[in-house]
Design an enzyme around this catalytic site. Structure first.
Site, PDB file in Angstrom:
ATOM      1  N   LYS B  27     -17.573  -8.997   9.995  1.00 20.45           N
ATOM      2  CA  LYS B  27     -18.161 -10.169   9.364  1.00 20.45           C
ATOM      3  C   LYS B  27     -17.128 -11.286   9.186  1.00 20.45           C
ATOM      4  O   LYS B  27     -17.357 -12.438   9.575  1.00 20.45           O
ATOM      5  CB  LYS B  27     -18.751  -9.773   8.003  1.00 20.45           C
ATOM      6  CG  LYS B  27     -19.590 -10.873   7.346  1.00 20.45           C
ATOM      7  CD  LYS B  27     -19.912 -10.555   5.885  1.00 20.45           C
ATOM      8  CE  LYS B  27     -20.831  -9.383   5.719  1.00 20.45           C
ATOM      9  NZ  LYS B  27     -22.264  -9.747   5.757  1.00 20.45           N
ATOM     10  N   ARG B  97     -18.889  -9.915  -0.274  1.00 12.62           N
ATOM     11  CA  ARG B  97     -19.512  -8.976   0.658  1.00 12.62           C
ATOM     12  C   ARG B  97     -18.435  -8.093   1.299  1.00 12.62           C
ATOM     13  O   ARG B  97     -17.335  -8.553   1.573  1.00 12.62           O
ATOM     14  CB  ARG B  97     -20.243  -9.715   1.785  1.00 12.62           C
ATOM     15  CG  ARG B  97     -21.496 -10.454   1.369  1.00 12.62           C
ATOM     16  CD  ARG B  97     -22.154 -11.065   2.604  1.00 12.62           C
ATOM     17  NE  ARG B  97     -23.428 -11.681   2.296  1.00 12.62           N
ATOM     18  CZ  ARG B  97     -23.606 -12.956   1.992  1.00 12.62           C
ATOM     19  NH1 ARG B  97     -22.568 -13.774   1.952  1.00 12.62           N
ATOM     20  NH2 ARG B  97     -24.811 -13.432   1.726  1.00 12.62           N
ATOM     21  N   GLY B 106     -24.312   2.284   3.497  1.00 17.34           N
ATOM     22  CA  GLY B 106     -23.671   3.018   2.417  1.00 17.34           C
ATOM     23  C   GLY B 106     -22.541   2.230   1.794  1.00 17.34           C
ATOM     24  O   GLY B 106     -22.186   2.441   0.639  1.00 17.34           O
ATOM     25  N   MET B 108     -20.785  -0.917  -0.010  1.00 22.61           N
ATOM     26  CA  MET B 108     -21.290  -1.936  -0.898  1.00 22.61           C
ATOM     27  C   MET B 108     -21.670  -3.133  -0.062  1.00 22.61           C
ATOM     28  O   MET B 108     -20.913  -3.544   0.817  1.00 22.61           O
ATOM     29  CB  MET B 108     -20.234  -2.344  -1.910  1.00 22.61           C
ATOM     30  CG  MET B 108     -20.855  -3.107  -3.043  1.00 22.61           C
ATOM     31  SD  MET B 108     -19.752  -4.348  -3.686  1.00 22.61           S
ATOM     32  CE  MET B 108     -20.129  -5.702  -2.595  1.00 22.61           C
ATOM     33  N   ARG B 351     -23.262 -11.238  14.470  1.00 22.27           N
ATOM     34  CA  ARG B 351     -22.683  -9.997  15.004  1.00 22.27           C
ATOM     35  C   ARG B 351     -23.511  -9.573  16.206  1.00 22.27           C
ATOM     36  O   ARG B 351     -24.666  -9.991  16.345  1.00 22.27           O
ATOM     37  CB  ARG B 351     -22.681  -8.899  13.941  1.00 22.27           C
ATOM     38  CG  ARG B 351     -24.066  -8.612  13.405  1.00 22.27           C
ATOM     39  CD  ARG B 351     -24.033  -7.570  12.298  1.00 22.27           C
ATOM     40  NE  ARG B 351     -25.333  -7.523  11.632  1.00 22.27           N
ATOM     41  CZ  ARG B 351     -25.596  -6.778  10.576  1.00 22.27           C
ATOM     42  NH1 ARG B 351     -24.661  -6.030  10.030  1.00 22.27           N
ATOM     43  NH2 ARG B 351     -26.794  -6.769  10.045  1.00 22.27           N
ATOM     44  N   HIS B 473     -33.137  27.294  21.171  1.00 19.67           N
ATOM     45  CA  HIS B 473     -34.049  27.539  22.290  1.00 19.67           C
ATOM     46  C   HIS B 473     -35.059  26.410  22.413  1.00 19.67           C
ATOM     47  O   HIS B 473     -35.268  25.847  23.496  1.00 19.67           O
ATOM     48  CB  HIS B 473     -34.759  28.882  22.090  1.00 19.67           C
ATOM     49  CG  HIS B 473     -35.741  29.194  23.168  1.00 19.67           C
ATOM     50  ND1 HIS B 473     -37.078  28.881  23.060  1.00 19.67           N
ATOM     51  CD2 HIS B 473     -35.578  29.752  24.382  1.00 19.67           C
ATOM     52  CE1 HIS B 473     -37.694  29.260  24.158  1.00 19.67           C
ATOM     53  NE2 HIS B 473     -36.806  29.804  24.977  1.00 19.67           N
ATOM     54  N   SER B 797     -18.742  27.489  37.850  1.00 20.37           N
ATOM     55  CA  SER B 797     -19.585  26.581  37.090  1.00 20.37           C
ATOM     56  C   SER B 797     -19.387  26.907  35.623  1.00 20.37           C
ATOM     57  O   SER B 797     -19.688  28.020  35.180  1.00 20.37           O
ATOM     58  CB  SER B 797     -21.049  26.752  37.492  1.00 20.37           C
ATOM     59  OG  SER B 797     -21.850  25.933  36.674  1.00 20.37           O
ATOM     60  N   CYS B 864     -22.570  23.463  33.884  1.00 18.92           N
ATOM     61  CA  CYS B 864     -24.021  23.559  33.832  1.00 18.92           C
ATOM     62  C   CYS B 864     -24.533  23.754  32.419  1.00 18.92           C
ATOM     63  O   CYS B 864     -25.699  24.009  32.210  1.00 18.92           O
ATOM     64  CB  CYS B 864     -24.517  24.669  34.748  1.00 18.92           C
ATOM     65  SG  CYS B 864     -23.912  26.301  34.294  1.00 18.92           S
ATOM     66  N   TYR B 884     -18.797  18.270  39.812  1.00 19.59           N
ATOM     67  CA  TYR B 884     -20.123  17.816  39.399  1.00 19.59           C
ATOM     68  C   TYR B 884     -20.449  18.258  37.984  1.00 19.59           C
ATOM     69  O   TYR B 884     -19.813  19.162  37.439  1.00 19.59           O
ATOM     70  CB  TYR B 884     -21.213  18.341  40.357  1.00 19.59           C
ATOM     71  CG  TYR B 884     -21.444  19.830  40.296  1.00 19.59           C
ATOM     72  CD1 TYR B 884     -22.322  20.392  39.363  1.00 19.59           C
ATOM     73  CD2 TYR B 884     -20.799  20.694  41.175  1.00 19.59           C
ATOM     74  CE1 TYR B 884     -22.527  21.759  39.304  1.00 19.59           C
ATOM     75  CE2 TYR B 884     -21.002  22.067  41.116  1.00 19.59           C
ATOM     76  CZ  TYR B 884     -21.862  22.591  40.184  1.00 19.59           C
ATOM     77  OH  TYR B 884     -22.064  23.939  40.111  1.00 19.59           O
TER      78      TYR B 884
END
Lengths: 915, 915
Positions: B27, B97, B106, B108, B351, B473, B797, B864, B884
């Site tokens: 800021k 500020r 969070g 101030m 900003r 899962h 892998s 993988c 890869y």
């Protein structure tokens, strides 16, 4: 390398000697040595291991030149014996035996009487003047050749033999007549033809080469491979083949055969010790059909008239002389085989004899006292694991033998805790406690044990489980307690609820008497009457004076010598003042691991522990912890007292909380009432705590982070106990250990909290106590980031059990499903929970030590996993530069000896081993 | 470093500029920059982050010299504004500020109207000629100061305000009179005195310093710390404090306040986009009490008369000009705040604006087309994760807002699978399938899912679970399927049996409609009507032509550019021909992981799988496998077809067998009947298969060793499928992967067996197929012994899910018990299953690559695990030299972009970011 493949020994001269075991195998090298020493050995030759290896390299083909060399060697034998191989009138007969560097069960053993055929057997009958002998020899040859070369089960031959005996109405083989045996030979040959599709080979040359190749092949059979794997013997060694002229102990009067040890292999007593049979071939001694006689009068349980000493005093004297010469040459107790053919003694074998721990110790000291070996050799010769045999109660081997013969062997499992125990079967911890209350010795039998069973294990004489491996809960706790224990006896089906177990058609019920041999893994029906070891009586029961305990004295002498050599400190894993005292008696130089959770299972405590766990708010939890504080403080004070002047490493709470929870309906009810909550609420909370993979779950320092008040209570209990003890004049050195660190952040948070408590306690007491805070290294990531961790931690203690679990990805609770096959197939050379995997897990330990000392050069590093008591692992830890190992009290002497041997090995050995 | 702590900006001149964000915060740096650019900014000054850090270093004390510098800066403001701070007649009022480098919830936020007190408020009333304004300003000041400095809950002030409104019978604040507000001020001051024990401070200097220190302290409050941890912001940055002269948008006519984006943050449209309120202070716009108007006529949903453009055309024109200048300066879309005081426009903030994935993409391309940024910058500016927003179905944010206001938000969990879905609740897989059968969209709701639920997941529009983490899962499978998924919604209590779930007093029953937002993790009651993305429609549903899909076109353009830059290949994890085609459409260059076990769960197959597992002998097992062979072959052929010309890496069976077993009574009954065995027998077998720690149990290659016939069947199915496909003209490159290798011995045994099968299949078919055999690196020990493994394996892998589990010792199924706290407390910077831990786990990957390539320099190495689709991890894998990465189909575009950004980062960045 010489291209020579065959090494002869005959007439006092030999191409080889005892140092050529790699090439000639143990048997061949020793036959050559004995020959050179002038000891009577039937002439023969050894086909080298090189020939065996070439045979495999060539794809099961004989190497070129072998044929000619063997032929030449056979001609020598013919010349020496004055007989011709394949002669029909007075044939030269030979034996063929395998002979690897290390003796190995599963290898093809022996073919005797090779050279016989339908014609030669008649010649032998004539030349020996004993037709019965000739056909008995031929029968034996066909059976042995059929079995090992043609792979026809020997049972099929034995069935024919039994049928013949039955037909003739006789009990033993020797009662069969020459005619019977002649018929049997015909039957045997018919069997060979039927089973192999070919007639029994009549050409002695063919017989010889068939046998030689069978020996080669037997190197690669499954049993031999498994054995090599188990004992770490290289596959590349190969076996030698020994071909020797036959001598006969079964040629009538003046003939005998026997086996002996140059000293007593069970007790070590300095006396020739063995058995013999008149008029018999070697295999008859071990077959157990006729009861053999003792070698010496002294050994006889009768008047001595049954001894060889009485029967053939000249041969006995000759044996005593040979014994003396062999021991002077080999500088160790020998296991010998001999045959007496018509009054002439022949030595067939000598090798370093196997022995019990007791015998090993006594023999080593006796040889030292006889100035045969040096002090370091004594220390180096006794396998550390054997010491546990000196410490553990034992069964009399004869009692076991009798029980086996009576069919009382019930099953077999992994020998997890050495020693013997008898007692009635208890299928629950409660039942075991009940038995204990009535002074009834009990064996706790469970499918597997959990911390809940602890009281039952304490109450029992031994533990038997059908599941789990060498580092399962049952195994670890039992070894810690020094109790005999068998785990993973998979063949036994246990039904705990119904109160029975079954194996091989037999059923044992709760309350029935069994005996377990934790050294061999065998389970017997009935009482085999174990007795405590002498050392146990001196050090633990204090029921015997050292002066009256010769075994204890040897033990003490050995430990003293080992202690002078070793540089590794040996601590113990102990959780109670009792265990601490015990371990100190066994030479522990501090505690390397005090598991605080074991203290949580006492009757008076588990309630408070459960209240703490199931508390729904901090206040209730703190209340429960406040109940535990004085109990833990008392424990620690007792331990500090027992370890006065020595460091005590205390690990803060480690296992997942649900391990402490009730698992039975009635326990839930009792607890719910105590806590004033609903059973359903408790169960829900317990369900919340359950985990899919508890080993990788919410435990160790993770609990310390989420329930900081637990570690605070423990830190307070430790420091308050230290203050109280110190005020009583006890020198205390507490080391507070934070378990399961994976990131240095965890450590720092908990270290700060513990230190805060410690500072507060000391400030309040107004005293100074030297204490350290450090961490257990058991998560691979901790080892990988060891420099970061050591920048904060004052010591490292490797928890190699967990480190092994995570490095391999093996749950030690579940490894039983595939470990046996992994060991069988040599995927793993050894159970990595038993002996540290130097390549993988060890690499992380090395990284941990190196990384740790890079950040803190004087970092104290130890190991507190089960490996701390394993000799091979101790050697690794010594080499890795650890400061100490820690193991269960009963393993402390083992570790002391192993640590000494590690120093000797580092210096290049003592020039002598036990091989 | 300069010792200067305060940086002024006023009258077109500033000590700072936009590059000084570290020191002045975002800021402050931008206020300075705007001031220098000649944009109207209320004069002020910034206290640097250095002052903040000194404040903490000094133990919450102000650094020396700050006092003097602030005083000096205040005098400048007084001079510029011609007013005096603390003056009772016409007081200078300021705002205070916070302003860290990165904007942070969070922290101030703001204190306005500072400088007022009981006397000055009267002066302000007089000078402004508006008594109501003066007391309203004072009231606001007391409330804000009370809240953030004195830590009195703002609700307590609001209660008083509400009470006053009720008393006066008015609905909105502005209807309160000056007298009302005066009374309210008295009440507020009484509250302050009561709550803080001290009267509200009347000294403006005291007010100022109280506020400055409150800003400092807020840097260290919990919410800010958590935020920093989540977004990887260093604690050491500190915050700056901005003190600025007040300007008022609530001084009556000609006054207004507003917020705007220089482009549309949702769509990226190149238009000033925002909201304003006449006669209001900034906080009123976001408070939502009055409905603000649109900035421009174009943006208006009405006739445009409600717009700022219509109401204050001059100011609007000025804003357009400022917008142009800001974008030219910042080269990106800006988020601005402004106030108009009596017709004069003041900028309060600029900003870089937050935006959706769609907007980010459009803006980047527009800026490129406007020649503001270069091509690489376009690629670098779009956060790869944002692409999933382009791909996923979405809820209209307005619909969500409405639902929230209507109290229909039911709960929140972890956003595990992005996208939106609505459907009726199904508490079981069966129920979900039932709904699907009647074409009813369903959301599968489970406490957690298992492979048994797979069919239900397929049948559902989305998945919601109350347990599990980002790699549970449910999460993994859902992301693989591209389905919206929320996991670990702990606040929701699910009773699957009873068929209800509860949260915050509300109950939802089976069949009730819910909506889940897998991007935010929110669950709503009722239908929020999701719609599929444009890219989805073009690539997957093929229901839209690319030419008519501008979003798709941008996406395609971005991917093309990224593909030109990246060097890492991107493959996909796909188990079916469908998934393979899908992934290929998304740009996958092969399959990096085809999990064969997922094929085992189809209705037609699971029976045969269970027969195979529960078989008591080899024959029965082989029979069951023979049933599976043609099914697997068909799958593989389909996959080869979909991946024509590209490599397909197939992993042999990996999970523990008991995962496939029935777990319900009725399933056991059906299976027992099918197999012709007793239910009890089946259950016993299932019990035998159960494990304490299945993750570390009998799975992966351990199954391959103990049940060789399974891998043989799979190898056969793969190679036969390859032969068939190749005969049809498809170019196949199968890679057969052996999972869970811990020792090279395991690999060699299984490789030999697989190769034997492959050779036989090819020989029989008489064709040649290029195939490779390699291993998954997921056990720490495999990485530690990588050189040995690579001597045998043709590719590696890395399975970084399991590798993370074992390296940390974290079970991903159980980590939920402590992970939230570990993240909160910054013990872990990020969930290591989401983004790879470069320090620990990454070290093993590096060792694996280095060791592997030392033995086989051209070793192909990929990854993988789930990390293959995580941008930070992709960057790590690029740096580590992998060939890869492989990820689920919907993550393929993410990985492609991340791989390109990794190259750009390596080259030192593009000189521009999205910060």
């Amino acid at each position: 390398m010489s291209k020579k493949l065959v090494y002869g020994f005959a007439s006092g001269k030999a191409d080889g000697n005892t140092d050529m075991k790699d090439l000639l195998g143990g048997k061949g090298a020793n036959l050559a040595e004995m020959t050179s020493m002038g000891i009577p050995v039937p002439p023969g030759f050894t086909i080298s291991t090189r020939a065996c290896n070439l045979y495999f390299e060539l794809g099961h083909k004989l190497p070129s030149g072998l044929d000619a060399e063997v032929g030449k060697a056979m001609r020598v034998l013919e010349r020496v014996r004055g007989k011709k191989f394949g002669d029909n009138k007075d044939p030269l007969l030979v034996s063929v035996r395998s002979g690897a560097k290390f003796s190995m069960p599963g290898m093809m053993d022996t073919i005797l009487n090779l050279g016989l055929n339908d014609k030669a057997v008649e010649g032998l009958a004539t030349s020996s003047g004993d037709r019965r002998f000739a056909f008995d020899s031929y029968r034996r040859f066909i059976q042995m050749y059929g079995d090992v070369v043609l792979e026809i089960s020997k049972h099929r031959f034995e069935e024919l033999l039994e049928a013949m005996k039955k037909k003739r109405g006789v009990a033993i083989d020797t009662d069969l007549t020459a005619a019977d045996l002649e018929k049997l030979v015909a039957q045997y040959k018919a069997l060979v033809k039927k089973a192999s599709g070919k007639p029994f080979p009549q050409d002695p040359e063919k017989q010889l080469w068939g046998s030689i190749m069978a020996v080669f092949r037997s190197w690669d059979n499954e049993r031999a491979r498994i054995y090599r794997q188990q004992y770490g013997i290289a596959d590349s060694l190969g076996t030698a083949v020994n071909v020797q002229c036959m001598v006969f102990g079964n040629l009538g009067e003046g003939c005998a055969t026997g086996v002996a040890f140059t000293r007593n292999p069970a007790t070590g007593e300095n006396l020739l010790y063995g058995e013999y049979l008149m008029n018999a071939q070697g295999e008859d001694v071990v077959a157990g059909i006729r009861t053999p006689g003792p070698i010496s009068k002294a050994q006889s349980v009768g008047d001595g008239s049954d001894s060889l000493e009485a029967a053939m005093p000249e041969c006995y004297k000759q044996l005593l002389d040979i014994r003396r010469r062999l021991e002077r040459c080999y500088r160790d107790m020998q296991d010998i085989e001999f045959t007496i053919e018509k009054g002439v003694l022949y030595m067939l074998q000598t090798r370093t004899g196997k022995r019990t721990g007791l015998a090993a110790t006594r023999i080593a000291f006796d040889l030292y006292d006889e100035r045969r070996i040096r002090r370091n050799e004594v220390v180096d010769r006794i396998e550390p694991d054997m010491l546990t045999q000196l410490l553990a109660p034992i069964f009399d081997p004869k009692d076991k033998e009798r029980a086996k013969k009576a069919g009382r062997r019930f099953g077999k499992g992994l020998p997890a805790g050495p020693g013997a125990a008898s007692g009635v079967v208890a299928f629950s911890a409660e039942k075991a406690a009940e038995f204990a209350a009535t002074k009834t010795s009990a064996i706790l039998v469970r499918r597997e044990t959990s911390p809940e069973d602890l009281a039952g294990m304490v109450a029992s004489q031994g533990i038997l489980t059908s599941r789990g491996g060498m580092t399962s809960h049952a195994a670890v706790v039992a070894r810690g307690m020094g109790k005999p224990c068998i785990v993973g006896a998979e063949e036994i089906v246990i039904n705990e609820k119904a109160g029975w177990m079954k194996s091989g058609g037999r059923t044992i019920k709760q309350g029935d008497m069994i005996s377990i041999d934790g050294t061999s893994g065998e389970v017997f029906v009935g009482d085999l009457h174990p007795h405590p070891s002498e050392i146990q009586q001196v050090l633990v029961e204090k029921s015997m004076k050292p002066a009256k305990a010769p075994v204890y004295q040897m033990f003490a002498r050995l430990m003293k010598w080992a202690d002078r050599i070793r540089t590794l400190t040996v601590r113990t894993n102990a959780d109670t003042p009792n265990d601490s005292s015990l371990a100190r008696a066994f030479g522990a130089e501090g505690i390397g691991l005090c598991r605080t959770e074991h203290m949580f299972f006492g009757d008076a405590r588990i309630g408070a522990v459960r209240e703490m766990i199931l508390a729904n708010d901090l206040k209730t939890r703190k209340k429960a912890l406040a109940k535990l504080l004085p109990m833990q403080r008392r424990d620690f004070e007792g331990i500090f007292k027992a370890m006065d002047g020595l460091p005590v490493n205390i690990r803060l709470l480690d296992p997942p909380l649900h391990e402490f929870l009730p698992n039975r309906e009635d326990q839930f009810k009792v607890l719910a009432k105590e806590m004033g909550v609903k059973v359903a609420t408790l169960k829900q909370k317990a369900e919340q705590l359950s985990e899919v993979n508890p080993m990788l779950g919410h435990r160790g320092c993770r609990l310390g982070i989420t329930y900081p008040e637990i570690y605070e209570m423990q830190a307070r209990a430790i420091m308050e106990a230290a203050v109280r003890a110190q005020k009583k004049g006890i020198r205390v050195f507490p080391e507070i250990m934070i378990p399961l660190i994976g990131t240095v952040q965890e450590y720092v948070i908990l270290r700060d909290r513990v230190r805060e408590v410690a500072v507060a306690v000391l400030a309040k007491a107004g005293v100074k106590v030297k204490y350290q805070i450090g961490t257990m290294m058991e998560i691979p990531r901790a080892c990988l980031t060891a420099a970061d961790v050591a920048a904060e931690a004052e010591f490292f203690s490797f928890g190699t059990n967990d480190l092994t679990q995570m490095t391999y990805g093996y749950s030690r609770d579940d490894i039983g499903k595939f470990l046996p096959e992994y060991l069988d197939r040599r995927i793993l050379p050894v159970d990595p929970f038993e002996s540290i995997d130097a390549t993988g897990v060890g690499q992380l330990v090395e990284m941990g030590v190196k990384g740790g000392r890079s950040a803190r050069p004087n970092l104290k590093v130890g190991v507190c996993g089960e490996h701390g008591g394993d000799p091979a692992s101790v050697a690794f830890f010594h080499a890795t530069g650890l400061n100490y190992v820690s193991c269960s009290p009963y393993r402390v002497p083992v570790a002391r000896l192993a640590a000494a041997q590690a120093v000797l090995a580092e210096k290049g050995g003592t020039g002598s081993g036990t091989a």
